[in-house]
Design a protein around this motif. Structure first.
Motif, short mmCIF file in Angstrom:
data_model
loop_
_atom_site.label_atom_id
_atom_site.label_comp_id
_atom_site.label_asym_id
_atom_site.label_seq_id
_atom_site.Cartn_x
_atom_site.Cartn_y
_atom_site.Cartn_z
N ALA A 95 0.84 -1.19 0.00
CA ALA A 95 0.00 0.00 0.00
C ALA A 95 0.88 1.24 0.00
O ALA A 95 1.77 1.38 0.83
CB ALA A 95 -0.92 -0.01 1.21
N ALA A 96 0.63 2.13 -0.95
CA ALA A 96 1.36 3.40 -0.98
C ALA A 96 0.70 4.44 -0.10
O ALA A 96 1.33 5.44 0.26
CB ALA A 96 1.44 3.91 -2.42
N VAL A 97 -0.56 4.21 0.25
CA VAL A 97 -1.32 5.14 1.09
C VAL A 97 -2.11 4.32 2.10
O VAL A 97 -2.30 3.11 1.94
CB VAL A 97 -2.29 6.00 0.25
N THR A 98 -2.57 4.98 3.14
CA THR A 98 -3.52 4.35 4.06
C THR A 98 -4.92 4.49 3.47
O THR A 98 -5.33 5.57 3.07
CB THR A 98 -3.46 5.03 5.44
N GLY A 99 -5.64 3.37 3.40
CA GLY A 99 -6.97 3.43 2.81
C GLY A 99 -7.64 2.08 2.79
O GLY A 99 -7.23 1.15 3.49
N LEU A 100 -8.67 1.98 1.97
CA LEU A 100 -9.49 0.77 1.88
C LEU A 100 -8.97 -0.12 0.76
O LEU A 100 -8.91 0.30 -0.40
CB LEU A 100 -10.95 1.13 1.61
N LEU A 101 -8.61 -1.33 1.12
CA LEU A 101 -8.13 -2.30 0.13
C LEU A 101 -9.32 -2.89 -0.62
O LEU A 101 -10.28 -3.37 -0.02
CB LEU A 101 -7.35 -3.42 0.82
N LYS A 102 -9.23 -2.88 -1.95
CA LYS A 102 -10.25 -3.46 -2.80
C LYS A 102 -9.62 -4.51 -3.70
O LYS A 102 -8.64 -4.22 -4.40
CB LYS A 102 -10.93 -2.39 -3.65
N ILE A 103 -10.17 -5.71 -3.67
CA ILE A 103 -9.72 -6.80 -4.52
C ILE A 103 -10.90 -7.26 -5.36
O ILE A 103 -11.98 -7.55 -4.83
CB ILE A 103 -9.19 -8.00 -3.70
N ASN A 104 -10.71 -7.37 -6.67
CA ASN A 104 -11.74 -7.95 -7.53
C ASN A 104 -11.58 -9.46 -7.45
O ASN A 104 -10.75 -10.06 -8.15
CB ASN A 104 -11.58 -7.46 -8.97
N VAL A 105 -12.36 -10.08 -6.57
CA VAL A 105 -12.17 -11.50 -6.25
C VAL A 105 -12.47 -12.38 -7.46
O VAL A 105 -11.75 -13.35 -7.73
CB VAL A 105 -13.04 -11.90 -5.05
N GLU A 106 -13.50 -12.05 -8.21
CA GLU A 106 -13.85 -12.86 -9.39
C GLU A 106 -12.70 -12.88 -10.39
O GLU A 106 -12.32 -13.94 -10.91
CB GLU A 106 -15.11 -12.32 -10.06
N ALA A 107 -12.13 -11.71 -10.69
CA ALA A 107 -11.01 -11.64 -11.63
C ALA A 107 -9.77 -12.33 -11.06
O ALA A 107 -9.03 -12.99 -11.80
CB ALA A 107 -10.70 -10.18 -11.96
N LEU A 108 -9.55 -12.20 -9.76
CA LEU A 108 -8.42 -12.86 -9.12
C LEU A 108 -8.52 -14.38 -9.29
O LEU A 108 -7.53 -15.05 -9.60
CB LEU A 108 -8.39 -12.51 -7.63
N GLU A 109 -9.71 -14.92 -9.11
CA GLU A 109 -9.90 -16.36 -9.27
C GLU A 109 -9.66 -16.79 -10.71
O GLU A 109 -9.09 -17.87 -10.97
CB GLU A 109 -11.30 -16.75 -8.82
#
Length: 341
Positions: A95-109
Motif C-alpha cells: 500500500a502506498a497510502v492508508t486506505g481501503l483495500l479493494k480486490i476484484n475477487v472474481e477476476a483474481l480467481e
C-alpha cells in the motif's frame, strides 16, 4: 531445456545453479538458477570450467520469470499501490497510502485458474496502512509462455483494477443520539466518544452531535437539521432494538430516508440500519458498537468513507464471515470477521 555453448548463451536463462570451487578458499554458487546470462558472464563461466550449460531460451513465445512477474504486477495494480523489485519470479505489492483495500475477487480467481500463475492477496474491504504488504504476484516456472501473461493482462484490463487502495475521504459526520435517559441527563452518553475516536482514526470529524428523546418526530427534525448543516454522513445511536419505545428507524423514515437494510447478518451488529437521503448515508447503530471493538460498523463505515454507495446485496453478503468470535485480544482486521463476502 537444452545444452548450449556458453558462447551462444547470452540472453538465455540458466536451468541450474553453477558452482564455483576455488581450492582452499571457497565453494559456492557463482550463478543462481534463473540467472539471465550476460555477455560479461561468459568469461567467468569458462574460468570455472563451464563450456556448455543447460538453459531455457527466452524468445517471443517465452518470458523469464522476473519479466513475467513485472508484467503480472503492473497489470494487476491500480491506484494506491507500489511495486517491489522482481525476485525469483515474484513481485510484492504494498500500500502506498492508508486506505481501503479493494480486490476484484472474481477476476483474481480467473487469473489463478491460469496454469503456472499465482496471485495471493489480503482480504478485500479492509483498511490497510501505508507500507502494508497486500499481495504477491508469482510466476511458478523459470520461464512461462508469453500467451499466459497476455491472458492475465486481458483479464486485468477487463476488470481494472484487480487490486487497489482507495483513500478515505474526510467526511463531516452528524450524530443523533437518542434516549430519554441521556437527553434528560440521567446517564452520560458513552457513544459519542467512541464514534469520535473511530472517525478521527479514519480521517473524518464530528460536525455536530444532537441529543433527542425517544420521539420519532424529534429524531427526524435532528436529521434534517444535520443535513442542512452539510453533513456528509449521519449516524444515529440508540433506539435500534425491538422494544416498542425504540423509535429511531421510524424517525429515519419520517425524515424521508430510503431504507436500504434494517437488520444485518453480522454478530455483533444484527440490529444495524442503512438508509440514504439522496447520496447522504444514514447509519443506525446498535448498542454493541459502543462496547465491542469490532462490529458491523467497522465493516460498513470505511467503505462509505472510500466513496462507495452500498446496496442491500452488499449487506447480505456480510453473512459469510459475519460472526465475530469476540476474542480476548481483538485482532481485527487480521481475522475472518466480515471476510466471507
Amino acid at each position: 531445456m537444452r545444452a548450449v555453448s556458453v558462447y551462444q548463451a547470452e540472453g538465455m536463462v540458466l536451468c541450474h545453479d553453477v558452482t564455483e570451487i576455488i581450492p582452499g578458499k571457497r565453494k559456492g554458487r557463482a550463478f543462481n538458477k534463473g540467472h539471465v546470462i550476460q555477455k560479461e558472464d561468459i568469461n567467468k563461466l569458462l574460468m570455472i570450467g563451464k563450456e556448455n550449460i543447460y538453459v531455457w531460451e527466452v524468445n517471443e513465445k517465452l518470458l523469464h520469470e522476473n519479466d513475467a512477474a513485472r508484467r503480472f504486477a503492473r497489470a494487476a495494480a491500480g491506484e494506491g499501490l507500489r511495486l517491489a523489485e522482481a525476485a525469483e519470479g515474484k513481485v510484492e505489492l504494498k500500500a502506498a497510502v492508508t486506505g481501503l483495500l479493494k480486490i476484484n475477487v472474481e477476476a483474481l480467481e480467473r487469473i489463478n485458474d491460469i496454469d503456472q500463475l499465482a496471485a495471493a492477496t489480503l482480504h478485500s474491504n479492509q483498511i490497510v496502512q501505508a507500507g502494508t504488504k497486500i499481495a504477491g504476484c508469482k510466476i511458478i516456472p523459470l520461464v512461462i509462455e508469453t500467451e499466459k501473461i497476455r491472458q492475465l493482462e486481458e483479464i486485468c484490463a477487463q476488470h481494472y483494477p484487480l487490486m487497489e487502495v482507495k483513500k478515505l475521504q474526510a467526511f463531516k459526520i452528524g450524530v443523533v443520539t437518542t434516549g430519554s435517559e441521556i437527553y434528560h441527563g440521567r446517564i452520560e452518553d458513552a457513544f459519542g466518544p467512541v464514534l469520535e475516536k473511530k472517525f478521527q482514526q479514519w480521517g473524518s470529524s464530528i460536525l455536530k452531535q444532537i441529543f433527542v428523546p425517544d420521539d420519532a418526530e424529534r429524531i427526524a427534525e435532528a436529521i434534517q437539521h444535520l443535513l442542512a448543516l452539510g453533513a456528509d454522513m449521519i449516524v444515529t445511536t440508540g433506539g435500534m432494538s425491538v422494544d416498542p419505545d425504540d423509535v429511531t428507524p421510524a424517525g429515519i423514515r419520517a425524515a424521508g430516508g430510503k431504507i436500504i437494510s434494517y437488520g444485518a447478518p453480522t454478530l455483533p451488529g444484527a440490529m444495524f440500519m442503512l438508509a440514504y437521503f439522496g447520496s447522504i448515508p444514514v447509519l443506525g447503530l446498535p448498542g454493541c458498537v459502543m462496547y465491542h471493538k469490532s462490529t458491523i460498523f467497522d465493516l460498513v463505515a470505511p467503505r462509505i468513507l472510500a466513496g462507495e454507495e452500498l446496496t442491500r446485496r452488499d449487506i447480505t453478503k456480510l453473512g459469510h464471515g459475519g460472526l465475530c468470535l469476540v476474542c480476548d485480544e481483538c485482532r481485527y482486521p487480521e481475522c475472518g470477521f466480515g471476510k466471507g463476502g
